[in-house]
Design a protein around this motif. Structure first.
Motif, PDB file in Angstrom:
ATOM      1  N   ASP A  41      -2.529   3.069  -1.913  1.00 57.39           N
ATOM      2  CA  ASP A  41      -3.264   1.856  -1.576  1.00 57.39           C
ATOM      3  C   ASP A  41      -2.342   0.661  -1.828  1.00 57.39           C
ATOM      4  O   ASP A  41      -2.206   0.177  -2.950  1.00 57.39           O
ATOM      5  N   TYR A  42      -1.704   0.176  -0.762  1.00 56.03           N
ATOM      6  CA  TYR A  42      -0.711  -0.888  -0.900  1.00 56.03           C
ATOM      7  C   TYR A  42      -1.319  -2.222  -1.319  1.00 56.03           C
ATOM      8  O   TYR A  42      -0.603  -3.114  -1.790  1.00 56.03           O
ATOM      9  N   SER A  43      -2.639  -2.366  -1.156  1.00 54.76           N
ATOM     10  CA  SER A  43      -3.278  -3.639  -1.533  1.00 54.76           C
ATOM     11  C   SER A  43      -3.197  -3.892  -3.039  1.00 54.76           C
ATOM     12  O   SER A  43      -3.383  -5.026  -3.492  1.00 54.76           O
ATOM     13  N   LYS A  44      -2.900  -2.857  -3.803  1.00 55.10           N
ATOM     14  CA  LYS A  44      -2.814  -2.990  -5.257  1.00 55.10           C
ATOM     15  C   LYS A  44      -1.429  -3.454  -5.722  1.00 55.10           C
ATOM     16  O   LYS A  44      -1.224  -3.690  -6.910  1.00 55.10           O
ATOM     17  N   ASN A  66       3.041  -8.085  -2.509  1.00 57.25           N
ATOM     18  CA  ASN A  66       3.552  -8.123  -1.137  1.00 57.25           C
ATOM     19  C   ASN A  66       4.214  -9.479  -0.935  1.00 57.25           C
ATOM     20  O   ASN A  66       3.585 -10.455  -0.547  1.00 57.25           O
ATOM     21  N   SER A 117       7.934  -3.786   6.549  1.00 57.16           N
ATOM     22  CA  SER A 117       6.683  -3.950   5.810  1.00 57.16           C
ATOM     23  C   SER A 117       6.240  -2.575   5.311  1.00 57.16           C
ATOM     24  O   SER A 117       6.854  -1.547   5.633  1.00 57.16           O
ATOM     25  N   GLU A 122       3.859  -0.954   6.345  1.00 55.19           N
ATOM     26  CA  GLU A 122       3.471  -0.162   7.515  1.00 55.19           C
ATOM     27  C   GLU A 122       4.650   0.579   8.129  1.00 55.19           C
ATOM     28  O   GLU A 122       4.468   1.526   8.904  1.00 55.19           O
TER      29      GLU A 122
END
Length: 419
Positions: free
Chosen positions: A3-6, A9, A178, A180
């Protein structure tokens, strides 16, 4: 899945000067490094001296690259050869850093090497606009000011910026990755040593357990990697997913895990006695650096490269001792044993030494049978202080005064080369 939102960035770029040494010499002599075949050679008076940097045309047209010997460079009227000017290179490097300071504060810059820097542009949008365009403007300013072409990679963290640079931007000039892009651009990478942070030995170990691509590493069981590599296994796993929590100014692979030194000799060393002389000097240098950070090591690795006149080859062997040390003579004793055991009697042209399995110096035990240990440590500290204050030639071992010694000549160099 991760979960990259954690994870952070950011807008981080890694800017690398193209063929830096060659570019500097081209700029100094009003040449274009992109069109003129240029090689920077350690010493033009020694035919066995090596190429430290080569311009793109030199690599493409004449197949001359870093490590090529002077005598292997073809005679051609277009080729330009130069000796390094390390003080000039360092001056240019500092000028580049000053240019970066115009765009971000000092704490947002990490000078990774003389020709490569990380810069964090997160939050600069209101000042300079799109960070991607800002990086290109920085590259343009460096070229206009110093006539130095560069490549740049961008990413959400230092690791991804470095990977974008190494795996794409060095071919295209600029690349932005990124999270992605991890599965499509990073996971196919093979061999594993192509990924920044994975050396040949680690690659070999990973191959032995069935991992051959970065994707294999990312999809391996984390517990299995941690069991095999310890904390490094956890780091390898998360790096394969493009995750890096390093703060700007801290090396991506936190904590130096080894200290070492490598030296390409200016002539063939035909006897073991000659090799021992330069080896003792190297042990002295590495031991001093370990003492400076209050560390001690238990594993010594000796690498020997044979002369091309003996058809090359060589060996690299390690030995772990029971008690960590930073004593020059104890380190030398282990290296001497390895040399005696594995040297095949061939002339030597390259020597490397590294010390790993480091621990804090205070963990060293005082032996009941070695009542001179503390005196030896204080003696080493005193010698270090004398050299720091009066220069590396202020106090030398006798081997440095022999024909085999290199310490005196190397003390006159900057970064191992002429100033």
């Amino acid at each position: 899945m991760i979960d990259y939102s954690k994870f952070p960035n950011k807008q981080i770029a890694c800017i690398d000067m193209m063929s830096f040494y060659a570019s500097c010499m081209a700029s100094l002599h009003n040449l274009d490094v992109r069109t003129v075949p240029i090689a920077v050679v350690g010493n033009l008076q020694h035919k066995g001296s090596i190429v430290l940097a080569a311009s793109p045309p030199m690599k493409k047209q004449f197949r001359v690259k870093t490590g090529t010997r002077l005598y292997e460079i073809p005679h051609h009227p277009e080729i330009r050869l130069f000796e390094p000017k390390m003080s000039y290179f360092l001056e240019i490097s500092m000028t580049i850093t000053r240019i970066l300071h115009k765009y971000v504060p000092a704490e947002a810059i990490h000078v990774y090497s003389v020709d490569e820097s990380f810069i964090d542009l997160t939050g600069t949008e209101k000042l300079w606009g799109n960070p991607e365009q800002t990086v290109k403007e920085i590259q343009h300013e460096i070229f206009e000011t110093l006539n130095l072409p560069s490549t740049a990679g961008m990413g959400p963290n230092m690791l991804m910026a470095k990977l974008a640079l190494d795996l794409e931007a060095k071919k295209t000039g600029f690349a932005k990755w990124s999270f992605e892009d991890v599965q499509t651009k990073l996971w196919p990478v093979s061999p594993l040593s192509e990924m920044w942070g994975i050396g040949r030995q680690t690659e070999k170990t990973l191959n032995n357990i069935g991992l051959f691509t970065v994707g294999d590493l990312a999809n391996a069981e984390l517990s299995r990697l941690e069991k095999k590599f310890g904390i490094m296994g956890n780091q390898l796993y998360h790096h394969a997913w493009g995750i890096d929590l390093s703060e700007m100014g801290i090396p991506i692979l936190e904590g130096q895990v080894s200290y070492g030194k490598s030296q390409i000799l200016m002539r063939d060393y035909n006897t073991v006695a000659e090799v021992r002389a330069v080896l003792l000097e190297m042990c002295e240098d590495v031991a001093r650096r370990i003492r400076e950070v209050s560390k001690a090591g238990r594993t010594m690795t000796l690498g020997i490269g044979y002369s091309k006149n003996a058809f090359g080859g060589g060996f690299q062997r390690s030995r772990t001792i029971g008690e960590a040390t930073n004593d020059t003579m104890k380190i030398y004793k282990v290296c001497k044993e390895l040399l005696n055991e594995f040297h095949e009697g061939k002339p030597v042209r390259q020597v490397s030494l590294s010390i790993t399995k480091l621990e804090d110096e205070h963990s060293m035990q005082l032996s009941l049978f070695d009542n001179k240990k503390w005196q030896v440590r204080k003696l080493g500290e005193t010698m270090d202080e004398i050299r720091a204050r009066y220069g590396s030639k202020a106090i030398l071992r006798a081997v440095s005064l022999t024909d085999a010694g290199t310490a005196i000549k190397r003390s006159e160099l900057v970064g191992g080369h002429k100033g």
